[in-house]
Design an enzyme around this catalytic site. Structure first.
Site, mmCIF file in Angstrom:
data_model
loop_
_atom_site.group_PDB
_atom_site.id
_atom_site.type_symbol
_atom_site.label_atom_id
_atom_site.label_comp_id
_atom_site.label_asym_id
_atom_site.label_seq_id
_atom_site.Cartn_x
_atom_site.Cartn_y
_atom_site.Cartn_z
ATOM 1 N N TRP A 57 69.779 40.610 66.781
ATOM 2 C CA TRP A 57 69.392 39.315 66.208
ATOM 3 C C TRP A 57 67.886 39.315 65.959
ATOM 4 O O TRP A 57 67.109 39.737 66.824
ATOM 5 C CB TRP A 57 69.782 38.215 67.207
ATOM 6 C CG TRP A 57 69.359 36.847 66.832
ATOM 7 C CD1 TRP A 57 69.515 36.241 65.617
ATOM 8 C CD2 TRP A 57 68.719 35.880 67.681
ATOM 9 N NE1 TRP A 57 69.022 34.968 65.667
ATOM 10 C CE2 TRP A 57 68.527 34.721 66.918
ATOM 11 C CE3 TRP A 57 68.299 35.884 69.015
ATOM 12 C CZ2 TRP A 57 67.927 33.568 67.433
ATOM 13 C CZ3 TRP A 57 67.714 34.745 69.532
ATOM 14 C CH2 TRP A 57 67.532 33.610 68.746
ATOM 15 N N LYS A 88 76.506 26.770 68.226
ATOM 16 C CA LYS A 88 77.650 27.060 67.350
ATOM 17 C C LYS A 88 78.927 26.418 67.876
ATOM 18 O O LYS A 88 79.642 25.759 67.117
ATOM 19 C CB LYS A 88 77.881 28.571 67.226
ATOM 20 C CG LYS A 88 76.652 29.433 67.290
ATOM 21 C CD LYS A 88 75.849 29.412 66.029
ATOM 22 C CE LYS A 88 74.592 30.255 66.245
ATOM 23 N NZ LYS A 88 73.720 30.349 65.131
ATOM 24 N N ASP A 146 73.275 37.844 76.130
ATOM 25 C CA ASP A 146 73.027 36.727 75.218
ATOM 26 C C ASP A 146 74.400 36.237 74.763
ATOM 27 O O ASP A 146 75.117 36.941 74.048
ATOM 28 C CB ASP A 146 72.192 37.224 74.026
ATOM 29 C CG ASP A 146 71.805 36.081 73.089
ATOM 30 O OD1 ASP A 146 72.243 34.946 73.319
ATOM 31 O OD2 ASP A 146 71.058 36.341 72.118
HETATM 32 C C1 LMR Z 1 71.342 33.106 63.307
HETATM 33 O O1 LMR Z 1 71.347 34.248 63.790
HETATM 34 O O2 LMR Z 1 71.433 32.887 62.094
HETATM 35 C C2 LMR Z 1 71.253 31.920 64.228
HETATM 36 O O3 LMR Z 1 71.304 32.292 65.550
HETATM 37 C C3 LMR Z 1 70.135 31.005 63.893
HETATM 38 C C4 LMR Z 1 68.799 31.470 64.360
HETATM 39 O O4 LMR Z 1 68.133 30.740 65.100
HETATM 40 O O5 LMR Z 1 68.363 32.560 63.981
#
Ligand code: LMR
Length: 411
Positions: A127, A244, A208
């Site tokens: 991420w 989410k 996470d």
């Molecule tokens: C994403 O990965 O799109 C979400 O978790 C939103 C974010 O805060 O990045």
């Protein structure tokens, strides 16, 4: 100040999307659930919880630094299971924090302060905000291999080799379910081998958990991995988010949990993370935590939440299948089965920028890579790593998306 930062790799995509005036534009950048009409969705169960809250006339006094006690109890039980031994034995510490990001940030500060010199290992890819969060806390991070481009699956050998080569006592950040951005998770057997490795090397797993109940539709199935580690007696850290699964994006509801060896350690850790949170933001907001604890603790609301979550997960699965069908129809010579093999909100398409320069969505004059082609020619907004959020896709828009993907692979 000499430099301006480029837009955020994920939230910056929404900014670019808003500037686009095309009626065909589609925002598949941020992971946020939309209805078939591509509208934000407020869960009915959230509205019901808010009505109950208004009637009970709760006040807006400061919460304790560690957050709402009812929420902390409910969220730890949701994560680990109600009859969990670690909870019964007082070995779990939970601090309500600001959704996934805030919870990870408190955890990162804890690592920086109390585990100095230990390196955090992040999956490659991960991420977009993980690197940012640990770097911001002054914690060194490195990457372990995760994604195998050839199989569009897990590079399990690479992952375990890299975690094996990491110094003993490192921190391994693991995605609890529905890996972001790839949608590729270890099997249960592979989780077993990862747990063995962490135990043997003394690594601290930091989970996470951003999609509990949202990936499979089952809260228990999606929490399987952290529960498995905790039940084996491995100390873990877990960041949770309700953005989410309860659609509480803007309420910033989440928690950082530590499952520890004994109750005395749990008390000490709580005292330290309270100090960290106090310096970062003092105490967390109350509204979303009340919603979450009301929903989790009332059996009729809890059942309704599960139904709504199942519907959201089901809609994502159905557009996933539809996208696979459309892509296969348009380009039968290519194997698109990765689309239906991946799980969760995202599909990792294999589209990627070919240039190493910084790409600003919608700002380049000519499409010079396939992700830019998606945005500039087709008005499909996505992150530059090739991730699309299927939670932002409707059945009606799927044929156009499939055509854009097939066209962009030719660039
Ligand atoms: C994403 O990965 O799109 C979400 O978790 C939103 C974010 O805060 O990045």
């Amino acid at each position: 100040m000499e430099y301006a930062e480029p837009p955020d790799p994920i939230l910056g995509v929404t900014e670019a999307y808003k500037r686009d005036t095309s009626p065909d534009k589609l925002n598949l950048g941020v992971g946020a659930y939309r209805t078939e009409e591509l509208q934000p969705y407020m869960l009915e169960v959230v509205k019901k919880a808010e009505r109950i809250m208004i009637d009970s006339e709760d006040n807006k006094e400061y919460l304790p630094i560690e957050g709402l006690a009812d929420f902390n109890k409910a969220t730890a039980e949701l994560l680990l299971g109600k009859d969990n031994a670690a909870i019964r034995e007082g070995r779990v510490t939970t601090l309500q924090s600001l959704s996934g990001t805030g919870s990870l940030r408190v955890g990162a500060a804890f690592i920086g302060k109390f585990l100095p010199g230990r390196t955090v290992y992040l999956s490659n890819p991960t991420w977009g905000n993980h690197k940012n969060i640990f770097a911001d806390a002054g914690v060194e991070w490195k990457e372990y291999r995760y994604f195998d481009k050839a199989t569009i699956g897990l590079d399990f050998e690479g992952m375990t080799a890299d975690l094996e080569a990491a110094p003993d006592g490192s921190i391994a950040v693991l995605h609890g379910c529905a890996h972001n951005p790839t949608g590729v998770d270890p099997t249960r057997e592979q989780w077993g081998a990862i747990a063995d490795l962490c135990e043997r090397k003394g690594h601290l797993p930091f989970f996470d958990v951003a999609y509990q109940g949202f990936a499979s539709g089952s809260l228990d199935d999606d929490a399987w991995a952290p529960r498995f580690f905790a039940n084996r007696g491995i100390e873990i850290m877990v960041a949770q988010s309700y953005s989410k699964n309860l659609g509480l994006y803007a309420e910033r509801v989440g928690a950082i949990n530590f499952v520890l060896a004994d109750a005395a350690a749990a008390k000490r850790v709580l005292s330290q993370i309270k100090r960290i949170a106090r310096a970062l933001y003092s105490n967390p907001p109350v509204h979303g935590a009340r919603i979450a604890s009301t929903v989790i603790s009332r059996p009729e609301l809890f059942a309704e939440w599960n139904t709504e979550m199942d519907e959201m997960a089901g809609r994502i699965k159905s557009v996933r299948q539809l996208l696979y069908d459309e892509l296969t129809k348009l380009e039968p010579s290519r194997d698109w089965s990765f689309v239906t093999r991946q799980i969760g909100m995202f599909s990792f398409t294999g589209l990627s920028p070919k240039q190493a320069r910084t790409w600003l969505p919608g700002r380049c004059s000519l499409p010079c890579c396939n992700v830019e082609n998606m945005t500039q020619k087709h008005h499909v907004y996505m992150t530059k790593d090739g991730r699309i959020s299927l939670a932002g896709l409707s059945a009606a828009k799927t044929p156009a998306l499939a055509a854009a993907i097939v066209d962009s692979f030719k660039v």
